[in-house]
Motif scaffolding. Structure first.
Motif, mmCIF file in Angstrom:
data_model
loop_
_atom_site.group_PDB
_atom_site.id
_atom_site.type_symbol
_atom_site.label_atom_id
_atom_site.label_comp_id
_atom_site.label_asym_id
_atom_site.label_seq_id
_atom_site.Cartn_x
_atom_site.Cartn_y
_atom_site.Cartn_z
ATOM 1 N N CYS A 51 0.835 -1.211 0.000
ATOM 2 C CA CYS A 51 0.000 0.000 0.000
ATOM 3 C C CYS A 51 0.865 1.254 0.000
ATOM 4 O O CYS A 51 0.591 2.216 -0.734
ATOM 5 C CB CYS A 51 -0.927 -0.009 1.213
ATOM 6 S SG CYS A 51 -2.131 -1.353 1.240
ATOM 7 N N THR A 52 1.915 1.245 0.814
ATOM 8 C CA THR A 52 2.810 2.405 0.887
ATOM 9 C C THR A 52 3.519 2.631 -0.437
ATOM 10 O O THR A 52 3.602 3.767 -0.926
ATOM 11 C CB THR A 52 3.845 2.185 2.011
ATOM 12 O OG1 THR A 52 3.164 2.000 3.249
ATOM 13 C CG2 THR A 52 4.783 3.369 2.124
ATOM 14 N N THR A 54 2.603 1.644 -3.451
ATOM 15 C CA THR A 54 1.661 2.087 -4.479
ATOM 16 C C THR A 54 1.370 3.573 -4.334
ATOM 17 O O THR A 54 1.343 4.318 -5.325
ATOM 18 C CB THR A 54 0.357 1.284 -4.388
ATOM 19 O OG1 THR A 54 0.643 -0.111 -4.527
ATOM 20 C CG2 THR A 54 -0.611 1.694 -5.482
ATOM 21 N N TYR A 55 1.177 4.010 -3.117
ATOM 22 C CA TYR A 55 0.881 5.420 -2.840
ATOM 23 C C TYR A 55 2.021 6.320 -3.304
ATOM 24 O O TYR A 55 1.825 7.278 -4.064
ATOM 25 C CB TYR A 55 0.626 5.582 -1.338
ATOM 26 C CG TYR A 55 0.469 6.999 -0.856
ATOM 27 C CD1 TYR A 55 -0.688 7.726 -1.112
ATOM 28 C CD2 TYR A 55 1.477 7.617 -0.114
ATOM 29 C CE1 TYR A 55 -0.836 9.025 -0.648
ATOM 30 C CE2 TYR A 55 1.344 8.903 0.352
ATOM 31 C CZ TYR A 55 0.180 9.606 0.084
ATOM 32 O OH TYR A 55 0.053 10.893 0.540
ATOM 33 N N VAL A 575 -5.167 -3.002 -4.553
ATOM 34 C CA VAL A 575 -4.852 -1.634 -4.136
ATOM 35 C C VAL A 575 -4.843 -0.689 -5.332
ATOM 36 O O VAL A 575 -5.394 0.422 -5.275
ATOM 37 C CB VAL A 575 -3.492 -1.607 -3.402
ATOM 38 C CG1 VAL A 575 -3.054 -0.173 -3.130
ATOM 39 C CG2 VAL A 575 -3.579 -2.386 -2.100
ATOM 40 N N TYR A 579 -7.247 2.640 -6.024
ATOM 41 C CA TYR A 579 -6.746 3.989 -6.339
ATOM 42 C C TYR A 579 -7.326 4.474 -7.663
ATOM 43 O O TYR A 579 -7.720 5.637 -7.797
ATOM 44 C CB TYR A 579 -5.215 3.984 -6.408
ATOM 45 C CG TYR A 579 -4.552 4.280 -5.086
ATOM 46 C CD1 TYR A 579 -4.470 5.585 -4.611
ATOM 47 C CD2 TYR A 579 -4.008 3.256 -4.320
ATOM 48 C CE1 TYR A 579 -3.854 5.853 -3.394
ATOM 49 C CE2 TYR A 579 -3.399 3.519 -3.105
ATOM 50 C CZ TYR A 579 -3.330 4.820 -2.642
ATOM 51 O OH TYR A 579 -2.739 5.081 -1.439
ATOM 52 N N SER A 729 -2.651 6.847 4.380
ATOM 53 C CA SER A 729 -3.161 7.082 3.034
ATOM 54 C C SER A 729 -4.173 6.021 2.636
ATOM 55 O O SER A 729 -5.141 6.301 1.922
ATOM 56 C CB SER A 729 -2.003 7.101 2.025
ATOM 57 O OG SER A 729 -1.426 5.805 1.899
ATOM 58 N N VAL A 730 -3.970 4.773 3.109
ATOM 59 C CA VAL A 730 -4.935 3.719 2.838
ATOM 60 C C VAL A 730 -6.244 4.003 3.570
ATOM 61 O O VAL A 730 -7.339 3.803 3.035
ATOM 62 C CB VAL A 730 -4.362 2.349 3.254
ATOM 63 C CG1 VAL A 730 -5.384 1.249 3.045
ATOM 64 C CG2 VAL A 730 -3.095 2.045 2.472
ATOM 65 N N LEU A 733 -7.931 6.621 1.666
ATOM 66 C CA LEU A 733 -8.465 6.065 0.420
ATOM 67 C C LEU A 733 -9.797 5.359 0.672
ATOM 68 O O LEU A 733 -10.759 5.520 -0.087
ATOM 69 C CB LEU A 733 -7.448 5.088 -0.171
ATOM 70 C CG LEU A 733 -7.829 4.383 -1.472
ATOM 71 C CD1 LEU A 733 -7.927 5.386 -2.607
ATOM 72 C CD2 LEU A 733 -6.794 3.310 -1.795
#
Length: 761
Positions: A51-52, A54-55, A575, A579, A729-730, A733
């Motif tokens: 997740c990190t 991807t962000y 993920v 997004y 951030s997740v 989201l």
């Protein structure tokens, strides 16, 4: 002299730890590695890392392997979770931690390997006008799952045969893997001996250095006991990069975990605050100097703790190179292209604005330096074989020679004293450990896995993209290129700690402009396959280096990598789809700069699409950074030769003559400053300055810690900053996906809060 074990028993006897210490060392050698709890926690941490990554990948193109963070978090989980269920019984062991971080890294890095921050969004940005009639290719969730599965495994199988050559025989350094091994030693209260890596320094045998290190450790412990009572926090000396002593576990608990939790909370809190008030994520401080600098020229400041943490991890030289590129691109080339009419659209436009125009010189820098660096790695990799070929022609001997001993005690080498036996034992090299460390997957399994993964890749790519996208035989060529480039990437990673996956992808794009000309889709897919193979091979090799230093089973790590890669097929795909559904890609918040680089190069090599006057800028910057990179590489060779000469008049002259080449900026980092808006680079510079200050200040008290990554506390704080924003951030989201907005989301935007406030009235 008494044996090392006897000395340890004598020192520990006053505290009643003689038998316990011996039993713990014996038990450590026979511990299980591929346990359910290690894999389970590794998968949980890997989901957070995915997740990190991807962000940050969609925001800035920055993705980290995060092996240090994975081992740190894994150890923390077993410390703070109540002792029940999976966590009941014995604590997390060193070898379990190594499998844990291998699984986590495999799970967390697939967003890059599968192209979710690069080629996948680039395919969705295809334009019929610019790409020869190719329509935007937005892959469905099922197609993305299939594509991820197609590229998730063949790089793992490619890495297995390379281990014995680059780690066991050549003993390449793999700096991040070695640093992770050191951190694991700190966490578990066990020193990693300098000789455990098997690296020869100045011709001194590693066994002798191990003995000297053990004696020095004994002397320090004796001095500590003579000093008498101390405060609980200072009961043991510091553990430095040289492995002289072990930091007290209580110090790690009290200081490191407090720092981790505090930095994690601060970063998470700021990120959630910025979701409610976007103004805080794009403060228009430069409007004080230039009117509408934020709104019109994209100059604002983002006080993101995660970017500061990234800057700490990157170090000052990298962040300085990035900010030099930022100044060149956004303070000089952007206004120049706008005022001269070369980029008539809005500055923020990647189609006809300055942002799109400056991508082309950045692309030239990255491509030119990438080709040069990969060429140098290839020449360096082939040099031993050329030397052996010359030796064979001279002596008539065989081309391949045996490995020189020195790093470890070989099976047929009998130590000549009890001291040597025990020092080798203390370094983790007993017979049981040797057997475990040599427990590799069979050749039949590797060959079968390679064949199956390659065949499945060809079939799946044909089903997903069709013959109009990429021909089946072209996919086979892409896999062959991926195999070759994976070897080069692994060797570059082993010596420089940089895996040139972006360079590998670009070279593959250049090749496919000839293999399947005129097809932008085939160009992107082939580059993505090559990048995936090099990325996965490099990640596993870095982890295998960590395991090798501790005598862990490479077979267990290999299985952990496969499990993590399989899990990440579903995690990373899910993920990215989330997004894509919640945010517009690209957008101000998620510009996806890596996708723009991929797409622009594909258009250039296939269709020759260039903005006005960008060709001259590309030629100038490409030639300039090829020359600078060559000069920097030559200077590095001369400085290394001077270092090997030691203290001499000739060595001093070489250092004075070539020392300035250390300050030549990195071309890749310089180009990253072009493709990211100034806010990303400025915040990272803050982190780079912090690491520089901390390193210089502590170098007087800890001369052995020459790198900023040698400081455990600094790594902990930076990791908390990065992971805090990644997790929050997740959360943001999910809230946005559920339709939950901020309480006052447009507050402050009336004073010009940059592009993040574009949706406010």
């Amino acid at each position: 002299m008494a044996t090392q074990r006897g000395s340890l028993d004598r020192l520990l006897a006053p505290r009643g730890l003689r038998s316990e210490r011996r039993e713990s060392l014996d038990a450590e050698e026979m511990q299980e590695e591929l346990t359910f709890r290690a894999v389970f926690v590794g998968l949980l941490i890997g989901v957070l890392l995915a997740c990190t990554n991807t962000y940050f990948g969609l925001q800035t193109g920055w993705i980290s392997m995060m092996s240090l963070q994975a081992s740190l978090l894994g150890f923390a989980v077993f410390k703070v979770v109540p002792k029940c269920g999976l966590f009941e019984g014995r604590p997390l062991t060193v070898h379990e931690n190594i499998v844990l971080q291998t699984t986590a890294v495999a799970t967390g890095t697939l967003p890059l390997a599968a192209g979710f921050v690069g080629i996948v969004p680039a395919l969705a940005q295809l334009s019929p006008e610019l790409d020869g009639g190719a329509e935007p290719l937005v892959l469905s969730g099922r197609a993305l799952l299939a594509w991820s599965f197609a590229v998730a495994f063949f790089g793992v199988f490619l890495a297995v045969p390379l281990r014995r050559q680059v780690i066991v025989r050549e003993k390449l350094v793999f700096p991040s893997g070695t640093a992770t091994a050191q951190v694991i030693g700190v966490l578990h209260g066990r020193p990693l001996m300098a000789g455990a890596a098997g690296v020869e320094q100045d011709g001194e045998p590693a066994l002798r250095r191990r003995r000297a290190s053990a004696r020095q450790q004994e002397e320090e412990a004796e001095a500590m006991l003579r000093q008498g009572e101390r405060d609980e926090e200072d009961e043991l000396p510091d553990y430095g990069a040289s492995g002289k002593a072990v930091e007290a576990e209580k110090v790690v608990d009290r200081r490191a975990w407090q720092a981790l939790m505090l930095s994690f909370a601060v970063s998470s809190g700021y990120t959630l605050l910025s979701l409610a008030f976007p103004f805080t994520y794009a403060i228009p401080v430069f409007d004080l100097f230039v009117r509408h600098a934020a709104h019109d020229w994209l100059w604002w400041f983002t006080p993101s703790f995660s970017y500061i943490g990234q800057g700490i991890i990157m170090g000052f030289p990298t962040t300085a190179s990035m900010n030099l590129g930022m100044l060149c691109g956004w303070a000089f080339l952007s206004p120049l292209s706008k005022h001269l009419g070369w980029a008539p659209g809005p500055v923020s436009s990647s189609a006809d604005g300055a942002r799109g125009w400056i991508l082309w010189p950045a692309l030239a820098i990255m491509t030119a330096e990438s080709i040069l660096s990969v060429s140098l790695v290839a020449v360096e990799a082939l040099r031993p074989y050329f030397d052996r070929a010359r030796e064979k022609s001279r002596t008539g001997g065989g081309l391949f020679v045996g490995v020189e001993r020195g790093g470890d005690i070989e099976d047929d080498e009998e130590p000549d004293s009890d001291d040597e036996v025990d020092v080798a034992r203390h370094g983790g090299r007993t017979h049981a450990v040797r057997e475990r460390a040599e427990e590799e997957s069979s050749l039949q399994v590797v060959l079968a896995g390679t064949a199956l993964s390659c065949v499945s890749c060809v079939l799946i790519v044909a089903l997903v993209f069709g013959e109009d996208g990429i021909r089946w035989w072209a996919t086979i060529i892409a896999l062959v290129l991926a195999s070759i480039f994976a070897v080069l990437g692994v060797r570059a990673l082993g010596t420089t700690d940089l895996n040139p996956v972006s360079a590998i992808g670009k070279i593959s794009q250049l090749v496919f402009a000839v293999v399947q000309p005129g097809s932008v889709v085939a160009n992107l897919v082939a580059g993505g396959i090559a990048e995936a193979g090099a990325q996965q091979a490099g990640d596993l090799m870095q982890d295998l280096k960590t395991g090798h230093l501790w005598g862990s089973s490479p077979k267990a790590q290999f299985h952990g990598q496969l499990i993590g890669s399989l899990a990440s097929v579903f995690v990373s795909t899910g993920v990215y789809c989330l997004y894509r559904r919640v945010y517009t890609l690209p957008s101000t918040a998620f510009p996806v700069p890596t996708a723009a680089i991929w797409l622009n190069l594909a258009r250039l090599v296939n269709l020759g699409q260039l903005p006005p006057h960008s060709k001259g800028a590309m030629l100038f910057f490409g030639v300039l950074f090829v020359a600078l990179a060559a000069l920097k590489a030559f200077g590095k060779v001369r400085l290394s030769a001077a270092a090997s000469d030691g203290v001499s008049e000739r060595a001093d002259d070489e250092r004075k003559k070539w020392g300035w080449t250390r300050y030549i900026p990195s071309g890749i980092a310089f180009a990253v400053g072009f493709i990211n808006t100034p806010s990303f680079s400025l915040a990272r510079l803050v982190g780079g300055l912090i690491s520089l200050y901390y390193t210089r200040r502590s170098s007087t008290s800890r001369p052995g810690a020459a790198s900023h990554l040698d400081h455990f506390g600094l790594i902990v704080v930076a990791s908390g900053f990065v992971l805090g924003e990644g997790l929050s951030s997740v959360v943001g989201l999910m809230l946005k996906s559920a339709g939950v907005g901020g309480p006052a989301s447009c507050w402050g935007c009336d004073v010009g809060g940059g592009g993040y406030c574009g949706g406010c009235p």
